[in-house]
Scaffold this active site. Structure first.
Site, PDB file in Angstrom:
ATOM      1  N   SER A  13       0.935  -1.141   0.068  1.00 39.34           N
ATOM      2  CA  SER A  13       0.158  -0.046  -0.107  1.00 39.34           C
ATOM      3  C   SER A  13       0.921   1.298   0.112  1.00 39.34           C
ATOM      4  O   SER A  13       1.908   1.096   0.330  1.00 39.34           O
ATOM      5  CB  SER A  13      -0.815   0.028   1.312  1.00 39.34           C
ATOM      6  OG  SER A  13      -1.759   1.332   1.253  1.00 39.34           O
ATOM      7  N   HIS A  14       0.250   2.130  -0.467  1.00 40.42           N
ATOM      8  CA  HIS A  14       1.036   3.508  -0.384  1.00 40.42           C
ATOM      9  C   HIS A  14       1.298   3.940   1.078  1.00 40.42           C
ATOM     10  O   HIS A  14       1.764   4.910   1.421  1.00 40.42           O
ATOM     11  CB  HIS A  14       0.374   4.713  -1.238  1.00 40.42           C
ATOM     12  CG  HIS A  14       0.689   4.587  -2.582  1.00 40.42           C
ATOM     13  ND1 HIS A  14      -0.001   3.302  -3.334  1.00 40.42           N
ATOM     14  CD2 HIS A  14       1.296   5.254  -3.517  1.00 40.42           C
ATOM     15  CE1 HIS A  14       0.454   3.661  -4.570  1.00 40.42           C
ATOM     16  NE2 HIS A  14       1.212   4.506  -4.822  1.00 40.42           N
ATOM     17  N   SER A  15       0.464   3.462   2.010  1.00 39.88           N
ATOM     18  CA  SER A  15       0.441   4.009   3.255  1.00 39.88           C
ATOM     19  C   SER A  15       0.795   2.678   4.421  1.00 39.88           C
ATOM     20  O   SER A  15       0.112   1.676   4.205  1.00 39.88           O
ATOM     21  CB  SER A  15      -0.852   4.508   3.631  1.00 39.88           C
ATOM     22  OG  SER A  15      -1.112   4.440   5.277  1.00 39.88           O
ATOM     23  N   ASP A  74      -2.275  -1.680  -3.776  1.00 37.60           N
ATOM     24  CA  ASP A  74      -3.478  -1.000  -3.715  1.00 37.60           C
ATOM     25  C   ASP A  74      -3.539   0.076  -4.748  1.00 37.60           C
ATOM     26  O   ASP A  74      -4.882   0.198  -5.240  1.00 37.60           O
ATOM     27  CB  ASP A  74      -3.625  -0.155  -2.552  1.00 37.60           C
ATOM     28  CG  ASP A  74      -2.303   1.082  -2.204  1.00 37.60           C
ATOM     29  OD1 ASP A  74      -1.430   0.910  -3.213  1.00 37.60           O
ATOM     30  OD2 ASP A  74      -2.089   1.770  -1.358  1.00 37.60           O
ATOM     31  N   SER A  77       0.669   3.244  -9.070  1.00 39.35           N
ATOM     32  CA  SER A  77       2.321   3.200  -8.897  1.00 39.35           C
ATOM     33  C   SER A  77       3.197   1.937  -8.311  1.00 39.35           C
ATOM     34  O   SER A  77       4.009   1.714  -8.568  1.00 39.35           O
ATOM     35  CB  SER A  77       2.726   4.478  -8.416  1.00 39.35           C
ATOM     36  OG  SER A  77       2.395   4.652  -7.077  1.00 39.35           O
TER      37      SER A  77
END
Length: 136
Positions: A13-15, A74, A77
């Protein structure tokens, strides 16, 4: 079945907190025995938002038991980062596969299937089939 024979799963995930929370959710819903190895790879090493090849590589190595590694992502990118790592050929364990699946539902399906002893193809199929889950 021991986790030595199970497919490993990486949730990208980006987070960081999102990846960690989805890992916790998937493990909790797959409870009832030994759960497959699953690891988050969220955010950047400094805690910021983004994707990190370094974190993805470490997570994949940590869950690799020789039965393959399924990677779920997710956003776009993250897909590009994983595809680049796969193309390089030496950044991820052998038999690592990027799985086209919804992030949360696919993660739960992947962990449940891997925990039940499913091979990499079965884990990928179960996660991908989660696109068909209707909520209405």
């Amino acid at each position: 079945m021991s986790d030595e024979q199970q497919v490993g799963i990486v949730l990208v995930s980006h987070s960081g907190p999102v990846a960690e929370s989805v890992v916790e959710l998937a493990r909790g819903l797959a409870a009832g025995g030994v759960t497959a190895p699953v690891a988050p790879a969220g955010g950047l090493p400094n805690g910021g938002l983004g994707t990190s090849a370094e974190l993805i590589g470490r997570a994949a190595a940590s869950v690799d038991r020789g039965a393959g590694v399924a990677v779920l992502v997710d956003l776009g990118s993250a897909v590009l980062t994983v595809k680049s790592m796969l193309a390089d050929g030496d950044e991820l364990p052998e038999n690592t596969r990027l799985v086209d699946a919804p992030f949360v539902e696919g993660a739960v399906a992947a962990v449940v299937t891997a925990s039940a002893g499913g091979d990499l193809a079965a884990v990928e199929a179960a996660a991908s089939e989660a696109y068909g889950y209707r909520k209405t």
